[in-house]
Motif scaffolding. Structure first.
Motif, PDB file in Angstrom:
ATOM      1  N   ASP A 122      24.098  26.501  23.958  1.00  8.44           N
ATOM      2  CA  ASP A 122      25.250  25.651  24.245  1.00  8.44           C
ATOM      3  C   ASP A 122      24.988  24.741  25.433  1.00  8.44           C
ATOM      4  O   ASP A 122      25.678  23.743  25.605  1.00  8.44           O
ATOM      5  CB  ASP A 122      26.481  26.504  24.540  1.00  8.44           C
TER       6      ASP A 122
ATOM      7  N   PHE B 155      26.017  20.306  27.610  1.00 11.40           N
ATOM      8  CA  PHE B 155      26.519  20.141  28.964  1.00 11.40           C
ATOM      9  C   PHE B 155      25.425  19.727  29.937  1.00 11.40           C
ATOM     10  O   PHE B 155      25.645  19.711  31.134  1.00 11.40           O
ATOM     11  CB  PHE B 155      27.186  21.449  29.422  1.00 11.40           C
TER      12      PHE B 155
ATOM     13  N   ASP C 123      34.639  24.006  23.192  1.00 16.87           N
ATOM     14  CA  ASP C 123      33.939  23.431  24.336  1.00 16.87           C
ATOM     15  C   ASP C 123      33.352  22.063  24.020  1.00 16.87           C
ATOM     16  O   ASP C 123      33.185  21.228  24.902  1.00 16.87           O
ATOM     17  CB  ASP C 123      32.867  24.379  24.872  1.00 16.87           C
ATOM     18  N   ARG C 124      33.071  21.772  22.755  1.00 18.85           N
ATOM     19  CA  ARG C 124      32.553  20.450  22.382  1.00 18.85           C
ATOM     20  C   ARG C 124      33.607  19.383  22.620  1.00 18.85           C
ATOM     21  O   ARG C 124      33.292  18.264  22.979  1.00 18.85           O
ATOM     22  CB  ARG C 124      32.123  20.411  20.922  1.00 18.85           C
TER      23      ARG C 124
ATOM     24  N   GLN D 114      35.752  19.369  24.974  1.00 20.18           N
ATOM     25  CA  GLN D 114      35.799  19.119  26.409  1.00 20.18           C
ATOM     26  C   GLN D 114      34.663  18.196  26.833  1.00 20.18           C
ATOM     27  O   GLN D 114      34.777  17.469  27.803  1.00 20.18           O
ATOM     28  CB  GLN D 114      35.701  20.435  27.182  1.00 20.18           C
ATOM     29  N   ALA D 115      33.537  18.244  26.113  1.00 16.14           N
ATOM     30  CA  ALA D 115      32.336  17.520  26.512  1.00 16.14           C
ATOM     31  C   ALA D 115      32.302  16.070  26.028  1.00 16.14           C
ATOM     32  O   ALA D 115      31.672  15.242  26.658  1.00 16.14           O
ATOM     33  CB  ALA D 115      31.097  18.263  26.005  1.00 16.14           C
TER      34      ALA D 115
END
Length: 183
Positions: free
Chosen positions: A14, A18, A72-73, A75-76
């Motif tokens: 992951d 990031f 989380d993707r 958020q990125a």
């Protein structure tokens, strides 16, 4: 353009998402179940995109059957283009572009994982950062459990959907202001 002389590399961590700021990048997220025939179109489109040349600002991800592990993707990235199958009554292989603002805006007949995907989108709107969301659907007329076969109309939609994804991404990338640009 990315180098196509090498085979695509699988990302097993992951941390890839990031390592650098992705807000100026666009994520194409294909969802679907490879073992459900035409329902797999989202992941098959990601596979097809990985075999060609894509711009550096575009990242692609096989999201499988979706779910909260993908949060989380969101958020990125500043922009996410979903690709999924839908049973919307249109002829099989019809490619459509939607601009959902809420989970309720997604088609009522997304493929078998629609509840998880809609729940995930609802969760995205609870996050501090919400990307611009686009949805490209390919119409299917049936799901064939435990089959990797894709019908001819859906197979023929792959290049059409790829062109639409690349055209949309290019248009969105041109609209994104570059840091330091002045009017």
């Amino acid at each position: 353009m990315k180098n196509t002389s090498q085979s695509p590399q699988g990302i097993s961590s992951d941390s890839y998402y990031f390592e650098k700021d992705k807000t100026g990048s666009i994520l194409v997220l294909g969802v679907g179940n490879y073992l459900m025939g035409d329902e797999s179109i989202g992941v098959r489109l990601i596979e097809a995109l990985s075999e060609g040349s894509i711009p550096d600002y575009l990242d692609i991800l096989d999201g499988g059957t979706g779910g909260f592990l993908l949060l989380d993707r969101f958020q990125a990235y500043g922009t996410v283009i979903f690709v999924d199958a839908t049973m919307d009554g249109k002829p099989a292989g019809t490619v459509s572009l939607l601009r959902p603002k809420f989970a309720s805006d997604f088609p009522k007949a997304l493929s078998v994982h629609d509840v998880g995907l809609k729940d995930m989108i609802e969760a995205v709107y609870l996050l501090e950062h919400q990307p611009d969301l686009y949805l490209i659907t390919v119409s299917i007329d049936h799901i064939n459990p435990m089959s990797v076969e894709v019908s001819q109309p859906v197979q023929e939609a792959i290049p059409v959907a790829m062109d639409q994804i690349l055209t949309l991404a290019q248009s969105l990338h041109k609209e994104t202001p570059v840091v330091g640009d002045h009017l």
